[in-house]
Write a protein that holds these residues in place. Sequence first.
Motif, PDB file in Angstrom:
ATOM      1  N   ALA A  91       0.831  -1.210   0.000  1.00  0.00           N
ATOM      2  CA  ALA A  91       0.000   0.000   0.000  1.00  0.00           C
ATOM      3  C   ALA A  91       0.864   1.258   0.000  1.00  0.00           C
ATOM      4  N   PHE A  92       1.966   1.244   0.748  1.00  0.00           N
ATOM      5  CA  PHE A  92       2.856   2.400   0.799  1.00  0.00           C
ATOM      6  C   PHE A  92       3.452   2.670  -0.583  1.00  0.00           C
ATOM      7  N   TYR A  93       3.830   1.615  -1.270  1.00  0.00           N
ATOM      8  CA  TYR A  93       4.363   1.786  -2.632  1.00  0.00           C
ATOM      9  C   TYR A  93       3.307   2.431  -3.528  1.00  0.00           C
ATOM     10  N   ALA A  94       2.074   1.966  -3.457  1.00  0.00           N
ATOM     11  CA  ALA A  94       1.016   2.492  -4.313  1.00  0.00           C
ATOM     12  C   ALA A  94       0.787   3.982  -4.048  1.00  0.00           C
ATOM     13  N   GLU A  95       0.893   4.411  -2.796  1.00  0.00           N
ATOM     14  CA  GLU A  95       0.673   5.817  -2.435  1.00  0.00           C
ATOM     15  C   GLU A  95       1.858   6.706  -2.826  1.00  0.00           C
ATOM     16  N   GLU A  99       7.722   8.852  -5.992  1.00  0.00           N
ATOM     17  CA  GLU A  99       8.859   9.133  -5.114  1.00  0.00           C
ATOM     18  C   GLU A  99       9.786   7.909  -4.994  1.00  0.00           C
ATOM     19  N   ILE A 100       9.195   6.738  -4.849  1.00  0.00           N
ATOM     20  CA  ILE A 100       9.982   5.506  -4.710  1.00  0.00           C
ATOM     21  C   ILE A 100      10.714   5.188  -6.013  1.00  0.00           C
ATOM     22  N   LEU A 101      10.040   5.312  -7.139  1.00  0.00           N
ATOM     23  CA  LEU A 101      10.693   5.040  -8.425  1.00  0.00           C
ATOM     24  C   LEU A 101      11.797   6.057  -8.719  1.00  0.00           C
ATOM     25  N   GLN A 102      11.630   7.274  -8.229  1.00  0.00           N
ATOM     26  CA  GLN A 102      12.696   8.262  -8.383  1.00  0.00           C
ATOM     27  C   GLN A 102      13.936   7.832  -7.594  1.00  0.00           C
ATOM     28  N   LEU A 103      13.742   7.318  -6.381  1.00  0.00           N
ATOM     29  CA  LEU A 103      14.862   6.818  -5.589  1.00  0.00           C
ATOM     30  C   LEU A 103      15.524   5.622  -6.289  1.00  0.00           C
ATOM     31  N   VAL A 104      14.720   4.734  -6.843  1.00  0.00           N
ATOM     32  CA  VAL A 104      15.250   3.564  -7.559  1.00  0.00           C
ATOM     33  C   VAL A 104      16.117   4.014  -8.736  1.00  0.00           C
ATOM     34  N   THR A 145      18.713  -1.931  -0.482  1.00  0.00           N
ATOM     35  CA  THR A 145      19.288  -1.345   0.723  1.00  0.00           C
ATOM     36  C   THR A 145      18.872   0.115   0.870  1.00  0.00           C
ATOM     37  N   ALA A 146      18.854   0.860  -0.236  1.00  0.00           N
ATOM     38  CA  ALA A 146      18.452   2.268  -0.195  1.00  0.00           C
ATOM     39  C   ALA A 146      16.981   2.407   0.185  1.00  0.00           C
ATOM     40  N   LEU A 147      16.124   1.531  -0.345  1.00  0.00           N
ATOM     41  CA  LEU A 147      14.703   1.569   0.004  1.00  0.00           C
ATOM     42  C   LEU A 147      14.490   1.275   1.487  1.00  0.00           C
ATOM     43  N   GLU A 148      15.185   0.279   1.988  1.00  0.00           N
ATOM     44  CA  GLU A 148      15.046  -0.072   3.399  1.00  0.00           C
ATOM     45  C   GLU A 148      15.548   1.069   4.291  1.00  0.00           C
ATOM     46  N   ARG A 149      16.631   1.691   3.903  1.00  0.00           N
ATOM     47  CA  ARG A 149      17.191   2.790   4.682  1.00  0.00           C
ATOM     48  C   ARG A 149      16.264   4.010   4.657  1.00  0.00           C
ATOM     49  N   ALA A 150      15.658   4.302   3.517  1.00  0.00           N
ATOM     50  CA  ALA A 150      14.826   5.494   3.379  1.00  0.00           C
ATOM     51  C   ALA A 150      13.407   5.304   3.907  1.00  0.00           C
ATOM     52  N   TYR A 151      12.810   4.140   3.644  1.00  0.00           N
ATOM     53  CA  TYR A 151      11.394   3.949   3.951  1.00  0.00           C
ATOM     54  C   TYR A 151      11.118   2.797   4.912  1.00  0.00           C
ATOM     55  N   HIS A 152      12.145   2.135   5.353  1.00  0.00           N
ATOM     56  CA  HIS A 152      12.016   0.945   6.199  1.00  0.00           C
ATOM     57  C   HIS A 152      11.274  -0.130   5.418  1.00  0.00           C
ATOM     58  N   GLY A 153      10.334  -0.791   5.975  1.00  0.00           N
ATOM     59  CA  GLY A 153       9.631  -1.840   5.261  1.00  0.00           C
ATOM     60  C   GLY A 153      10.334  -3.180   5.386  1.00  0.00           C
ATOM     61  N   GLU A 154       9.885  -4.133   4.598  1.00  0.00           N
ATOM     62  CA  GLU A 154      10.402  -5.501   4.635  1.00  0.00           C
ATOM     63  C   GLU A 154      11.220  -5.758   3.369  1.00  0.00           C
ATOM     64  N   LEU A 155      12.480  -6.128   3.550  1.00  0.00           N
ATOM     65  CA  LEU A 155      13.391  -6.370   2.431  1.00  0.00           C
ATOM     66  C   LEU A 155      13.834  -7.822   2.444  1.00  0.00           C
TER      67      LEU A 155
END
Length: 172
Positions: A91-95, A99-104, A145-155
């Motif tokens: 759900a967080f990704y969908a919202e 922003e997330i794809l820009q980080l990717v 690693t960048a996603l986990e560091r920036a947004y936490h979540g499950e990796l």
Amino acid sequence: MTRRTPIRSPDTPPGGVSWHRDRILNDKRPDPYQARGKYREPTVCVDCRAVFRRGRWAHGDAPDGARSDLCPACRRIREKLPAGSVTLEGAFYAEHRDEILQLVRHEAENERSQHPINRIMEVEEQPQRAIVTTTDIHTPHRIGTALERAYHGELQMQYAADEYRVRVSWRR
């Protein structure tokens, strides 16, 4: 016969050589897209214009008389056979999709600036998730690693046991 004891350095982790460094040096899963021998120097990739010089692919201008060939990344892209993938969902990704794809893309571009054959092949977007495929196994690790560091979540990271491939999954 005497047994050799490894000499510890300040960088040696407790228990000896780190599994990551040991795995890289003793990796039984060679990348099938890496050349069996060295490319002749200088060689320029006909698609991305990367130049093989001093034993590695790098950005730069190709000198006159350089040979033409495909780099391993462009061969993977032409054959549509990625070495890594990152699945983004939840759900967080969908919202926060943009922003997330820009980080990717930012992390992938940073990796590519240092290693021109490490890049994103494709971003397949769906309403609740996206799948990013890459030409190597290092870029997905860096993105996860960048996603986990920036947004936490499950990796989760899964390296294939018998081939050169990694699957990274991030959700929140």
